[in-house]
Design a protein around this motif. Sequence first.
Motif, PDB file in Angstrom:
ATOM      1  N   ALA A  20       0.836  -1.207   0.000  1.00 50.60           N
ATOM      2  CA  ALA A  20       0.000   0.000   0.000  1.00 50.60           C
ATOM      3  C   ALA A  20       0.870   1.256   0.000  1.00 50.60           C
ATOM      4  O   ALA A  20       0.557   2.243  -0.681  1.00 50.60           O
ATOM      5  N   SER A  21       1.999   1.211   0.743  1.00 57.25           N
ATOM      6  CA  SER A  21       2.915   2.359   0.752  1.00 57.25           C
ATOM      7  C   SER A  21       3.477   2.595  -0.652  1.00 57.25           C
ATOM      8  O   SER A  21       3.573   3.722  -1.131  1.00 57.25           O
ATOM      9  N   PHE A  22       3.850   1.473  -1.283  1.00 54.52           N
ATOM     10  CA  PHE A  22       4.402   1.599  -2.633  1.00 54.52           C
ATOM     11  C   PHE A  22       3.347   2.138  -3.602  1.00 54.52           C
ATOM     12  O   PHE A  22       3.609   3.059  -4.380  1.00 54.52           O
ATOM     13  N   ARG A  23       2.154   1.573  -3.507  1.00 51.07           N
ATOM     14  CA  ARG A  23       1.084   1.917  -4.457  1.00 51.07           C
ATOM     15  C   ARG A  23       0.596   3.358  -4.261  1.00 51.07           C
ATOM     16  O   ARG A  23       0.354   4.061  -5.245  1.00 51.07           O
ATOM     17  N   HIS A  24       0.460   3.767  -2.993  1.00 50.18           N
ATOM     18  CA  HIS A  24      -0.188   5.054  -2.731  1.00 50.18           C
ATOM     19  C   HIS A  24       0.760   6.177  -2.343  1.00 50.18           C
ATOM     20  O   HIS A  24       0.349   7.337  -2.304  1.00 50.18           O
ATOM     21  N   VAL A  25       2.023   5.827  -2.058  1.00 51.72           N
ATOM     22  CA  VAL A  25       2.995   6.885  -1.720  1.00 51.72           C
ATOM     23  C   VAL A  25       4.106   6.935  -2.772  1.00 51.72           C
ATOM     24  O   VAL A  25       4.296   7.944  -3.452  1.00 51.72           O
ATOM     25  N   THR A  26       4.820   5.812  -2.884  1.00 52.78           N
ATOM     26  CA  THR A  26       5.995   5.817  -3.758  1.00 52.78           C
ATOM     27  C   THR A  26       5.617   6.137  -5.208  1.00 52.78           C
ATOM     28  O   THR A  26       6.174   7.065  -5.820  1.00 52.78           O
ATOM     29  N   LEU A  27       4.700   5.337  -5.749  1.00 51.97           N
ATOM     30  CA  LEU A  27       4.379   5.502  -7.182  1.00 51.97           C
ATOM     31  C   LEU A  27       3.920   6.924  -7.528  1.00 51.97           C
ATOM     32  O   LEU A  27       4.435   7.522  -8.479  1.00 51.97           O
ATOM     33  N   PRO A  28       2.957   7.479  -6.788  1.00 54.99           N
ATOM     34  CA  PRO A  28       2.562   8.859  -7.132  1.00 54.99           C
ATOM     35  C   PRO A  28       3.715   9.846  -7.010  1.00 54.99           C
ATOM     36  O   PRO A  28       3.869  10.729  -7.843  1.00 54.99           O
ATOM     37  N   MET A  29       4.536   9.659  -5.967  1.00 55.62           N
ATOM     38  CA  MET A  29       5.603  10.628  -5.745  1.00 55.62           C
ATOM     39  C   MET A  29       6.705  10.544  -6.802  1.00 55.62           C
ATOM     40  O   MET A  29       7.362  11.540  -7.108  1.00 55.62           O
ATOM     41  N   ILE A  30       6.920   9.331  -7.329  1.00 62.57           N
ATOM     42  CA  ILE A  30       7.966   9.237  -8.364  1.00 62.57           C
ATOM     43  C   ILE A  30       7.374   9.234  -9.769  1.00 62.57           C
ATOM     44  O   ILE A  30       8.079   8.983 -10.745  1.00 62.57           O
ATOM     45  N   SER A  31       6.089   9.530  -9.861  1.00 66.61           N
ATOM     46  CA  SER A  31       5.461   9.467 -11.190  1.00 66.61           C
ATOM     47  C   SER A  31       6.104  10.412 -12.221  1.00 66.61           C
ATOM     48  O   SER A  31       6.198  10.051 -13.399  1.00 66.61           O
ATOM     49  N   PRO A  32       6.599  11.607 -11.814  1.00 69.53           N
ATOM     50  CA  PRO A  32       7.280  12.424 -12.836  1.00 69.53           C
ATOM     51  C   PRO A  32       8.537  11.727 -13.374  1.00 69.53           C
ATOM     52  O   PRO A  32       8.820  11.780 -14.578  1.00 69.53           O
ATOM     53  N   VAL A  33       9.253  11.049 -12.458  1.00 70.69           N
ATOM     54  CA  VAL A  33      10.457  10.323 -12.881  1.00 70.69           C
ATOM     55  C   VAL A  33      10.058   9.140 -13.759  1.00 70.69           C
ATOM     56  O   VAL A  33      10.707   8.849 -14.774  1.00 70.69           O
ATOM     57  N   LEU A  34       8.998   8.467 -13.364  1.00 67.33           N
ATOM     58  CA  LEU A  34       8.498   7.337 -14.150  1.00 67.33           C
ATOM     59  C   LEU A  34       8.098   7.816 -15.543  1.00 67.33           C
ATOM     60  O   LEU A  34       8.406   7.169 -16.562  1.00 67.33           O
ATOM     61  N   PHE A  35       7.445   8.950 -15.582  1.00 65.28           N
ATOM     62  CA  PHE A  35       7.018   9.511 -16.874  1.00 65.28           C
ATOM     63  C   PHE A  35       8.233   9.830 -17.746  1.00 65.28           C
ATOM     64  O   PHE A  35       8.284   9.491 -18.935  1.00 65.28           O
ATOM     65  N   TYR A  36       9.230  10.448 -17.130  1.00 64.19           N
ATOM     66  CA  TYR A  36      10.448  10.796 -17.874  1.00 64.19           C
ATOM     67  C   TYR A  36      11.101   9.531 -18.442  1.00 64.19           C
ATOM     68  O   TYR A  36      11.444   9.448 -19.627  1.00 64.19           O
ATOM     69  N   ASN A  37      11.257   8.512 -17.567  1.00 61.21           N
ATOM     70  CA  ASN A  37      11.883   7.271 -18.024  1.00 61.21           C
ATOM     71  C   ASN A  37      11.063   6.577 -19.108  1.00 61.21           C
ATOM     72  O   ASN A  37      11.617   5.963 -20.024  1.00 61.21           O
ATOM     73  N   LEU A  38       9.746   6.672 -18.978  1.00 60.55           N
ATOM     74  CA  LEU A  38       8.867   6.059 -19.985  1.00 60.55           C
ATOM     75  C   LEU A  38       9.091   6.706 -21.349  1.00 60.55           C
ATOM     76  O   LEU A  38       9.231   6.013 -22.373  1.00 60.55           O
ATOM     77  N   VAL A  39       9.133   8.029 -21.361  1.00 59.50           N
ATOM     78  CA  VAL A  39       9.332   8.739 -22.642  1.00 59.50           C
ATOM     79  C   VAL A  39      10.691   8.374 -23.240  1.00 59.50           C
ATOM     80  O   VAL A  39      10.804   8.034 -24.427  1.00 59.50           O
ATOM     81  N   ILE A  40      11.718   8.394 -22.397  1.00 62.08           N
ATOM     82  CA  ILE A  40      13.068   8.087 -22.883  1.00 62.08           C
ATOM     83  C   ILE A  40      13.147   6.645 -23.390  1.00 62.08           C
ATOM     84  O   ILE A  40      13.732   6.363 -24.442  1.00 62.08           O
ATOM     85  N   ALA A  41      12.531   5.721 -22.639  1.00 59.79           N
ATOM     86  CA  ALA A  41      12.579   4.300 -23.037  1.00 59.79           C
ATOM     87  C   ALA A  41      11.846   4.079 -24.349  1.00 59.79           C
ATOM     88  O   ALA A  41      12.291   3.302 -25.204  1.00 59.79           O
ATOM     89  N   LEU A  42      10.738   4.763 -24.517  1.00 58.67           N
ATOM     90  CA  LEU A  42       9.967   4.609 -25.757  1.00 58.67           C
ATOM     91  C   LEU A  42      10.768   5.126 -26.956  1.00 58.67           C
ATOM     92  O   LEU A  42      10.827   4.477 -28.009  1.00 58.67           O
ATOM     93  N   ILE A  43      11.375   6.287 -26.774  1.00 56.50           N
ATOM     94  CA  ILE A  43      12.192   6.844 -27.862  1.00 56.50           C
ATOM     95  C   ILE A  43      13.354   5.895 -28.172  1.00 56.50           C
ATOM     96  O   ILE A  43      13.644   5.600 -29.330  1.00 56.50           O
ATOM     97  N   ALA A  44      13.978   5.382 -27.103  1.00 55.12           N
ATOM     98  CA  ALA A  44      15.112   4.477 -27.303  1.00 55.12           C
ATOM     99  C   ALA A  44      14.680   3.209 -28.033  1.00 55.12           C
ATOM    100  O   ALA A  44      15.414   2.696 -28.883  1.00 55.12           O
ATOM    101  N   ALA A  45      13.488   2.706 -27.714  1.00 58.42           N
ATOM    102  CA  ALA A  45      13.005   1.489 -28.370  1.00 58.42           C
ATOM    103  C   ALA A  45      12.820   1.732 -29.873  1.00 58.42           C
ATOM    104  O   ALA A  45      13.129   0.873 -30.693  1.00 58.42           O
ATOM    105  N   PHE A  46      12.322   2.894 -30.222  1.00 59.86           N
ATOM    106  CA  PHE A  46      12.117   3.194 -31.645  1.00 59.86           C
ATOM    107  C   PHE A  46      13.433   3.505 -32.355  1.00 59.86           C
ATOM    108  O   PHE A  46      13.504   3.439 -33.566  1.00 59.86           O
TER     109      PHE A  46
END
Lengths: 482, 318
Positions: free
Chosen positions: B220-246
């Motif tokens: 629950a801590s991970f789901r409701h605290v960690t994930l929301p708080m690191i979501s900007p970092v997750l978003f950044y990594n997602l964009v970079i990973a997608l570009i790298a995959a292409f």
Amino acid sequence: MNDTQRLGQRPGMRVPILLAAVALIGAACGGGGTAAPSATATPSPTEAASATPCTPVEIEWFVGLGTGENEEQIPQEEAVVEAFNDSQDCIDLLLTVVDNTEAADTLATRIAADDAPDIIGPIGIRALQSFGDQLLDLGPYIESSGIDLSQIEPGLVEAYNVNGKQIGIPMAVYPSFIYYNKSLFAEAGVAEPPHEVGEQYEGEDWTWAAVRELALKLTVDTNGNDATSADFDPANIDVYGLDAQFTEHDARAWATIFGGSGSAVADDGTTAQWPDNWREGLQFMYDGIWTDHIIPDETAVDALAAGNTFQSGRIAMDVVHQWYTCCVYPGEGDPAVTDWDIAVLPVGPDGTITSKLHADTIGILDSTEFPDQAFEALSFLSQSPELVTTWGAMPAIESQRDAFFAALDERFAPLDIDWNVSTLMLAYPDNPSHEAYMPNFQEADSANKDLGSKIWNTPDLDLDAAIDAHIELLQEIFDSAN
Amino acid sequence: MTTTSAAVPIAAEPRPTGRWRAFRERESVTGLLFVSPFIVGFILFSAIPMLASLVLSLTDFDPREPDEIHFIGLTNYQQMLSDPVLHESLGVTLRFALLVVPLTLAAALGVAMLVNSRLLAGRHVFRTLFYMPMQIPLVASTIVWIGVLHATTGWLNYALEGVGLPGPNWLQSTFWVGPALGLMGLWGIGNMMLIFLAGLQSVPTELYDAAKVDGAGPWASFRHVTLPMISPVLFYNLVIALIAAFQYFTQAYVVSNGRGDPDRATLFFNLNLYREAFGFFHMGYASALAWLLFVIVLGLTVVLFKTAGSWVFAGGER
């Protein structure tokens, strides 16, 4: 804005001025590199050749399109370049060596950038299909210089006559034949293959069918059972009876080895085809890999001395060219290939012997500013036997061959290799070449390699259907050339 | 914003006198001088080549015959519609992206959480070890991986055989070569891990304390605290990973002899582009392909940014 404001003070103008200043500083610092000589500063080719003393012109020799880029070959090439530069003062010959995998890209890019070298080569027949149109017609230069081509087989000279242009002087020829591991033959208790054309093997004609029978006896699994045994385990093969290493994925080459000469283009120059003897050749290859298990598939090849399969000591017979003498190291390998020899190729399904031939030449790009000087350098290079020796090539000039084979004997002593086999095979070249022209060459060549890859890696392939589909694909590729 | 501006002392904003204007202008020039290496570099090595590739995409340019260049309008773009190899390469790339992007994100986040844990002894050493593969040249590491993944002599199949599992023919099978490349990709998650680690370390511990008080367990801590708080970092990594995959190229080139073997299963978009440009010398068509890739990646990035508002937690605003 104040009308009297100076140009540099206008905010909109500052960046362009800054850039211009950077550009000027760059230019002042000599950023132009090796600028092409201007018409006024450099004498014309004729003047340069005749004036004494002369202003040396730079001629660049680009190596990498064929052999010649291996680490051990470069010092010899540098020595020849140095010898040429010491022999005269008017030409400064420069050597550029590029890795073979990048050479064609690099050359194309340099041509596009108007920075092309002057001399290219050694260049094989395949690479010639990519750059043949960019090469200078050497005919007039050969004629005026009095170079004697009579010591070279006319067929070889003709191979470099493209659309009426003599684009190269044959320097090196590489017939193919069978390298065989004598120790593995002794272990299997079978007789060694023939060294003479027309010689029989164990009372039978030397055909690919006979080679197959022999290869089955030489192919052994890790339990010591050969491929004729019911207990043979194809999942654990220790020694393969046959290979044609470094043929890689080239379906035309595989088809030529086992099927004989042919062409993927019909006589009209536009229709795609795959001759019957080539179908038989590929069927032999396919059965050899997936039914008889006498030929390694790509996965097995990767595991055998990283592709140099004969050197692994686990290939009994290997169809390779003369140039493969470059890469046999009797002192290395596990087990080491300490005792080997060469044998003639068998008669193919078309009823003739076919020794797939590679050949190398040196050419001059027609963009050169100094064709006279480039030809002078080319003449020197093409008559330097040490170059063909270092390339592991049989010299195209017949009188140089004894010295070439003597050098090989010295290298492989105490082995007594029967080099007469190589000379014999030179009389059976593939004609047309397996590297010959096809419309839209690069794409068609790539498609052929896709087919080869498929055969090499697919155990349950419908080969006839794959070849039929391939002909259709080739036709599309040929059509797109128009 | 208005309130904040009003709070700034007026004295801090100097009067716009002529002398001040001259100072600001000098300052601008100095600033421009400092950034000029980038500007010049960008213009010379990015903007002009991009513009050139756009122009080339409207031609039949062959680098071997630069004088034979012809303007052919949108023919190269029309050709894309009927090019089966392009469609295949798009499929290969898309399938790979669907496999690898979530895989690398999950692995990098998992490793980052591991090396962020106080329970892990020597976590600084592990951080270094997980990052270290990034220092190895890609071609060298790919060649090592080819050895590891070899069907008969590779360590991975030896290990699988050791536990009674049949080892697949990783690199010569059209089915397994994609997962093999994905596995190889896990080797290079060091950067992504570091970014996640920075994100994890910026989550205020008070939030975990508060969650614990509210009875939240680790999940629950991970789901409701960690994930929301690191979501900007997750978003950044997602964009970079997608570009790298292409943009995936090097490993596929090394593994497949530059040809997309076996049977075009590794003919990624960029590999196909490379073949067209430098194998077949169709530089005009290859330029058009490059622009298609640009549009695809730009489109996907825009879509991601459009969805970001609904799941990326940005400083109290959603």
